[in-house]
Every structure is written in C-alpha cells, then in structure tokens.
Design a protein around this motif. Structure first.
Motif, PDB file in Angstrom:
ATOM      1  N   LYS A  73      52.470  86.313  92.790  1.00  0.00           N
ATOM      2  CA  LYS A  73      53.322  87.417  92.379  1.00  0.00           C
ATOM      3  C   LYS A  73      53.613  87.393  90.882  1.00  0.00           C
ATOM      4  O   LYS A  73      53.501  88.415  90.202  1.00  0.00           O
ATOM      5  CB  LYS A  73      54.636  87.391  93.170  1.00  0.00           C
ATOM      6  N   ASP A  74      53.987  86.249  90.348  1.00  0.00           N
ATOM      7  CA  ASP A  74      54.411  86.152  88.955  1.00  0.00           C
ATOM      8  C   ASP A  74      53.337  85.617  88.018  1.00  0.00           C
ATOM      9  O   ASP A  74      53.539  85.581  86.805  1.00  0.00           O
ATOM     10  CB  ASP A  74      55.655  85.266  88.838  1.00  0.00           C
ATOM     11  N   ILE A  75      52.210  85.175  88.572  1.00  0.00           N
ATOM     12  CA  ILE A  75      51.161  84.628  87.729  1.00  0.00           C
ATOM     13  C   ILE A  75      49.803  84.928  88.345  1.00  0.00           C
ATOM     14  O   ILE A  75      49.593  84.711  89.531  1.00  0.00           O
ATOM     15  CB  ILE A  75      51.342  83.111  87.507  1.00  0.00           C
ATOM     16  N   TRP A  76      48.911  85.494  87.533  1.00  0.00           N
ATOM     17  CA  TRP A  76      47.533  85.685  87.979  1.00  0.00           C
ATOM     18  C   TRP A  76      46.603  85.699  86.774  1.00  0.00           C
ATOM     19  O   TRP A  76      46.999  85.989  85.654  1.00  0.00           O
ATOM     20  CB  TRP A  76      47.367  86.953  88.819  1.00  0.00           C
ATOM     21  N   TRP A  77      45.365  85.325  87.069  1.00  0.00           N
ATOM     22  CA  TRP A  77      44.344  85.209  86.026  1.00  0.00           C
ATOM     23  C   TRP A  77      43.058  85.808  86.566  1.00  0.00           C
ATOM     24  O   TRP A  77      42.563  85.405  87.618  1.00  0.00           O
ATOM     25  CB  TRP A  77      44.154  83.741  85.632  1.00  0.00           C
ATOM     26  N   ASN A  78      42.525  86.766  85.839  1.00  0.00           N
ATOM     27  CA  ASN A  78      41.372  87.537  86.288  1.00  0.00           C
ATOM     28  C   ASN A  78      40.235  87.403  85.273  1.00  0.00           C
ATOM     29  O   ASN A  78      40.457  87.500  84.054  1.00  0.00           O
ATOM     30  CB  ASN A  78      41.787  89.012  86.430  1.00  0.00           C
ATOM     31  N   ILE A  79      39.026  87.167  85.750  1.00  0.00           N
ATOM     32  CA  ILE A  79      37.826  87.126  84.908  1.00  0.00           C
ATOM     33  C   ILE A  79      36.780  88.032  85.530  1.00  0.00           C
ATOM     34  O   ILE A  79      36.603  88.049  86.754  1.00  0.00           O
ATOM     35  CB  ILE A  79      37.270  85.696  84.772  1.00  0.00           C
ATOM     36  N   GLY A  80      36.076  88.806  84.699  1.00  0.00           N
ATOM     37  CA  GLY A  80      35.084  89.717  85.253  1.00  0.00           C
ATOM     38  C   GLY A  80      34.030  90.126  84.245  1.00  0.00           C
ATOM     39  O   GLY A  80      34.030  89.695  83.087  1.00  0.00           O
ATOM     40  N   SER A  81      33.132  90.988  84.708  1.00  0.00           N
ATOM     41  CA  SER A  81      32.048  91.483  83.861  1.00  0.00           C
ATOM     42  C   SER A  81      31.612  92.861  84.347  1.00  0.00           C
ATOM     43  O   SER A  81      31.842  93.231  85.506  1.00  0.00           O
ATOM     44  CB  SER A  81      30.849  90.514  83.873  1.00  0.00           C
ATOM     45  N   SER A  82      30.980  93.615  83.458  1.00  0.00           N
ATOM     46  CA  SER A  82      30.440  94.932  83.778  1.00  0.00           C
ATOM     47  C   SER A  82      29.015  95.020  83.255  1.00  0.00           C
ATOM     48  O   SER A  82      28.651  94.358  82.277  1.00  0.00           O
ATOM     49  CB  SER A  82      31.272  96.044  83.122  1.00  0.00           C
ATOM     50  N   VAL A  83      28.208  95.852  83.897  1.00  0.00           N
ATOM     51  CA  VAL A  83      26.848  96.097  83.430  1.00  0.00           C
ATOM     52  C   VAL A  83      26.440  97.506  83.806  1.00  0.00           C
ATOM     53  O   VAL A  83      26.884  98.037  84.834  1.00  0.00           O
ATOM     54  CB  VAL A  83      25.855  95.061  84.029  1.00  0.00           C
ATOM     55  N   SER A  84      25.643  98.135  82.953  1.00  0.00           N
ATOM     56  CA  SER A  84      25.130  99.476  83.252  1.00  0.00           C
ATOM     57  C   SER A  84      23.754  99.631  82.629  1.00  0.00           C
ATOM     58  O   SER A  84      23.419  98.968  81.634  1.00  0.00           O
ATOM     59  CB  SER A  84      26.070 100.562  82.715  1.00  0.00           C
ATOM     60  N   TYR A  85      22.970 100.537  83.221  1.00  0.00           N
ATOM     61  CA  TYR A  85      21.635 100.826  82.682  1.00  0.00           C
ATOM     62  C   TYR A  85      21.267 102.282  82.969  1.00  0.00           C
ATOM     63  O   TYR A  85      21.578 102.812  84.041  1.00  0.00           O
ATOM     64  CB  TYR A  85      20.555  99.924  83.300  1.00  0.00           C
ATOM     65  N   ARG A  86      20.599 102.889  82.016  1.00  0.00           N
ATOM     66  CA  ARG A  86      20.022 104.220  82.193  1.00  0.00           C
ATOM     67  C   ARG A  86      18.875 104.400  81.213  1.00  0.00           C
ATOM     68  O   ARG A  86      18.747 103.667  80.223  1.00  0.00           O
ATOM     69  CB  ARG A  86      21.073 105.312  81.972  1.00  0.00           C
ATOM     70  N   LYS A  87      18.057 105.383  81.484  1.00  0.00           N
ATOM     71  CA  LYS A  87      16.974 105.779  80.594  1.00  0.00           C
ATOM     72  C   LYS A  87      17.409 107.033  79.856  1.00  0.00           C
ATOM     73  O   LYS A  87      17.722 108.054  80.478  1.00  0.00           O
ATOM     74  CB  LYS A  87      15.700 106.057  81.404  1.00  0.00           C
ATOM     75  N   LEU A  88      17.484 106.954  78.535  1.00  0.00           N
ATOM     76  CA  LEU A  88      17.909 108.090  77.732  1.00  0.00           C
ATOM     77  C   LEU A  88      16.746 109.036  77.462  1.00  0.00           C
ATOM     78  O   LEU A  88      15.611 108.603  77.274  1.00  0.00           O
ATOM     79  CB  LEU A  88      18.499 107.605  76.407  1.00  0.00           C
ATOM     80  N   ASN A  89      17.061 110.320  77.413  1.00  0.00           N
ATOM     81  CA  ASN A  89      16.055 111.345  77.185  1.00  0.00           C
ATOM     82  C   ASN A  89      16.598 112.360  76.181  1.00  0.00           C
ATOM     83  O   ASN A  89      17.283 113.309  76.544  1.00  0.00           O
ATOM     84  CB  ASN A  89      15.700 112.039  78.506  1.00  0.00           C
ATOM     85  N   ASN A  90      16.318 112.109  74.886  1.00  0.00           N
ATOM     86  CA  ASN A  90      16.789 112.990  73.809  1.00  0.00           C
ATOM     87  C   ASN A  90      18.276 113.282  73.948  1.00  0.00           C
ATOM     88  O   ASN A  90      18.720 114.437  73.949  1.00  0.00           O
ATOM     89  CB  ASN A  90      15.998 114.301  73.792  1.00  0.00           C
ATOM     90  N   SER A  91      19.062 112.235  74.061  1.00  0.00           N
ATOM     91  CA  SER A  91      20.502 112.367  74.236  1.00  0.00           C
ATOM     92  C   SER A  91      21.233 112.057  72.932  1.00  0.00           C
ATOM     93  O   SER A  91      20.776 111.254  72.111  1.00  0.00           O
ATOM     94  CB  SER A  91      21.001 111.422  75.330  1.00  0.00           C
ATOM     95  N   THR A  92      22.372 112.700  72.746  1.00  0.00           N
ATOM     96  CA  THR A  92      23.235 112.377  71.611  1.00  0.00           C
ATOM     97  C   THR A  92      24.312 111.407  72.078  1.00  0.00           C
ATOM     98  O   THR A  92      24.937 111.621  73.113  1.00  0.00           O
ATOM     99  CB  THR A  92      23.893 113.647  71.040  1.00  0.00           C
ATOM    100  N   LEU A  93      24.511 110.357  71.318  1.00  0.00           N
ATOM    101  CA  LEU A  93      25.561 109.375  71.580  1.00  0.00           C
ATOM    102  C   LEU A  93      26.500 109.408  70.374  1.00  0.00           C
ATOM    103  O   LEU A  93      26.393 108.596  69.458  1.00  0.00           O
ATOM    104  CB  LEU A  93      24.972 107.984  71.792  1.00  0.00           C
ATOM    105  N   THR A  94      27.417 110.367  70.375  1.00  0.00           N
ATOM    106  CA  THR A  94      28.204 110.673  69.178  1.00  0.00           C
ATOM    107  C   THR A  94      29.206 109.592  68.817  1.00  0.00           C
ATOM    108  O   THR A  94      29.678 109.558  67.679  1.00  0.00           O
ATOM    109  CB  THR A  94      28.943 112.006  69.363  1.00  0.00           C
ATOM    110  N   THR A  95      29.554 108.718  69.747  1.00  0.00           N
ATOM    111  CA  THR A  95      30.505 107.654  69.440  1.00  0.00           C
ATOM    112  C   THR A  95      29.807 106.338  69.081  1.00  0.00           C
ATOM    113  O   THR A  95      30.472 105.338  68.817  1.00  0.00           O
ATOM    114  CB  THR A  95      31.441 107.412  70.645  1.00  0.00           C
ATOM    115  N   ILE A  96      28.478 106.351  69.074  1.00  0.00           N
ATOM    116  CA  ILE A  96      27.711 105.161  68.691  1.00  0.00           C
ATOM    117  C   ILE A  96      26.830 105.455  67.481  1.00  0.00           C
ATOM    118  O   ILE A  96      26.858 104.717  66.489  1.00  0.00           O
ATOM    119  CB  ILE A  96      26.852 104.656  69.872  1.00  0.00           C
TER     120      ILE A  96
END
Length: 331
Positions: free
Chosen positions: A190-213
């Motif tokens: 209740k008063d103490i917890w510890w979390n560890i994790g990871s994320s992953v993603s994949y796609r094939k881009l096709n003439n896409s704009t990535l305006t924040t990158i």
C-alpha cells in the motif's frame, strides 16, 4: 380529482426514475485546464490547454463490454472540438481485456498516465516526441490486448495498429504498427512499491512525416524501431519516476530521458522537481536539457492549481518558461 392527478403524476415520476435507475445509461465526466504561460521575454498568454468531456458505460445485457467516447478542445492549437477517443473494452475473466477502436497505444509509461493525474503540467519532450501519431493527439486505430490491473504485479500488452495514415486516419498502405509494453512490481504494498518495465514498437514507414523528430517537411521511409526503459518508485508521500526512450529509424537515432520526483505533504501540497533531455533529428531545435521545479495545491484529488518554472541553456543565455494552471474536474 386533484388527488387522483397528484397520485398519477407521482406514479409516473417514480416509474421514470426506476426505469432509468435500472438501465445502463451512459455516465459522463470531464475537466478543463486553464493556463497562463510566460517565457519572460516575448510571450505571455492565457489558454485553454485542454477541455475534455467524455461518456462511458457498459453495454446493456453485455456487462463484460464497456465503451468510452471522448471529445477535446484546445484553444492554443486546434480552436475546435475534436473527437479524441472512441473505443470498446472487452473484459476477459481473469485474462485482462481487449481494447478496439481509436485510442493511445500502450507504449511508454508517462504516455499512459492521464495528463490530469501527472504532477507536472506537461509530459516530457521525449514522450511527446515519440508518439506514433503526433498529428492526431497520439491516437491510433487498432486493437490492443492488455493484461494487468492495480492489484497485480504484472502488466503486459500487445497491440496492432495502422502504421501510416492519411487524414482522416485512413491507412495508406498494407503496413501495420506493432507495440508491446511489459512491467513488473517487485514491491507491491500500500505505502511502498517499485515498478520496472520496458516498451517496444516497430513499423515500416512509407513516405511519412515525423514532425516531432525530423524537420516538418521531411518524408521518411524505412524501418522505425523504438524501445524504452522505465522505473517508478513510491514510498509513502514520495515518488520517483524516470524513463529512457530511443528510436532507431533506418540509420538515424533519436533518444531522450527524463527524471521526475514529487513529494505530497498534508494531502494538499505537492513539490515537484524534474530534468529532461530530448535529442531529436531536427537541426533547428535546441537539444540541451531542461530542469525545473513546481508546486501544486490540491482542492480535491483531481481539482488543483499547478505551477512550475523551468530553464534551458541556449547558445548565449538561458531559455525560461513559467506556467500556472487551474484544473477543474467535473465529477
């Protein structure tokens, strides 16, 4: 005669209330964030950062299926009301749920934390920068399996979405976006917890704009692999959270991190400190790290006044940003 009418009207009102009390009418909620921001040089302005309204509920006679439809207004950007979320959750007894429709893919810890709950006014730049569909408020069309809840130590998800979209959210090719997120609470009390994790993603881009990158007019094709590492530690009124996220797009690499701490005292007052760095692939942006601190006052759990001040070193001086926000939660 009057007594008969009174009895009839009272009976109709009672039947009306009983009928709607027993039916699965949609519920509603929402909030508004009114903000003042200044860079202490050229810009000082008020804005509606977010005004959201949503309805949700269970399907009649199918109480294992729920739904949510959410609208949003942002004065500083869209200046119009737009649909944000529209999805259904199919709950599987003891095996998680399947979400289908338009929503945020389960990728990156802070991206999945509601903006009205996080202790800072904005998510980290790398989190906003690595959303897969920045033009549609990070929403995707697809399906996501999610296992886990607040009582279980394990969280796992796997999602499939449209990879490359044109407005209004139509897929323009046969490619798909695949996402997954895994986390585990090594401490889960209740008063103490510890979390560890990871994320992953994949796609094939096709003439896409990535305006924040990349630069806004750059068209990118090829492999888009992203992954992140996350941890969150909570003990009584203190909380620590950090993430590192990286994108490998063909031979290019963008990455970033943030560190966020907060301490709540007297159940009303909250102090925050944060630092972050985002290395994008746009040569015109400043990739130096930001650091800052804030103070929040809670009227209720989600109705609060938030303030923060942050700074970033530029070539010749420092960039500053100060903000104050009133968040009012409707229900």
């Amino acid at each position: 005669m009057k007594l008969t009418k009174i009895i009839l009207i009272a009976s109709l009102i009672l039947n009306f209330k009983l009928t709607f009390a027993q039916s699965n009418l949609p519920k509603w909620n929402g909030y508004i964030q009114t903000r003042y921001a200044s860079d202490f040089d050229e810009i000082s302005e008020f804005s509606i950062r977010r005004a959201k309204l949503w309805i949700y509920g269970d399907i009649p006679k199918l109480d294992f299926i729920s739904y949510k439809i959410q609208m949003i207004y942002r004065s500083f950007k869209d200046e119009s009301i737009m649909m944000q979320d529209a999805y259904a959750d199919i709950r599987l007894k003891g095996y998680g749920k399947i979400r289908v429709g338009r929503f945020v893919p389960d990728f990156m810890l802070q991206r999945m934390q509601p903006d009205y709950e996080i202790p800072v006014l904005e998510r980290a730049n790398v989190i906003n920068g690595f959303t897969h569909n920045e033009k549609q408020m990070a929403r995707q069309m697809g399906i996501n399996y999610i296992f886990g809840n607040d009582t279980l130590p394990l969280h796992f998800s796997f999602g499939i979405f449209n990879a490359n979209v044109d407005k209004p959210m139509h897929a323009k090719d046969n490619y798909l976006l695949y996402t997954s997120r895994f986390s585990y609470k090594f401490l889960n009390k209740k008063d103490i917890w510890w979390n560890i994790g990871s994320s992953v993603s994949y796609r094939k881009l096709n003439n896409s704009t990535l305006t924040t990158i990349y630069e806004p007019d750059s068209l990118i094709s090829g492999n888009d692999l992203r992954f992140g590492l996350e941890t969150q530690f909570h003990i009584k009124n203190f909380e620590f959270q950090t993430e590192y996220v990286e994108a490998q797009i063909n031979n290019d690499k963008a990455n970033g991190w943030y560190v966020l701490t907060n301490y709540l005292f007297n159940e009303k007052y909250q102090l925050t400190t944060f630092a972050e760095k985002y290395n994008d692939l746009n040569p015109s942006t400043n990739n130096n790290w930001w650091f800052g601190a804030g103070f929040n006052y809670y009227f209720t759990k989600n109705t609060k006044i938030m303030t923060d001040f942050k700074a970033q070193k530029s070539e010749t001086s420092y960039n500053y940003l100060g903000e104050i926000q009133l968040q009012i939660y409707f229900n």
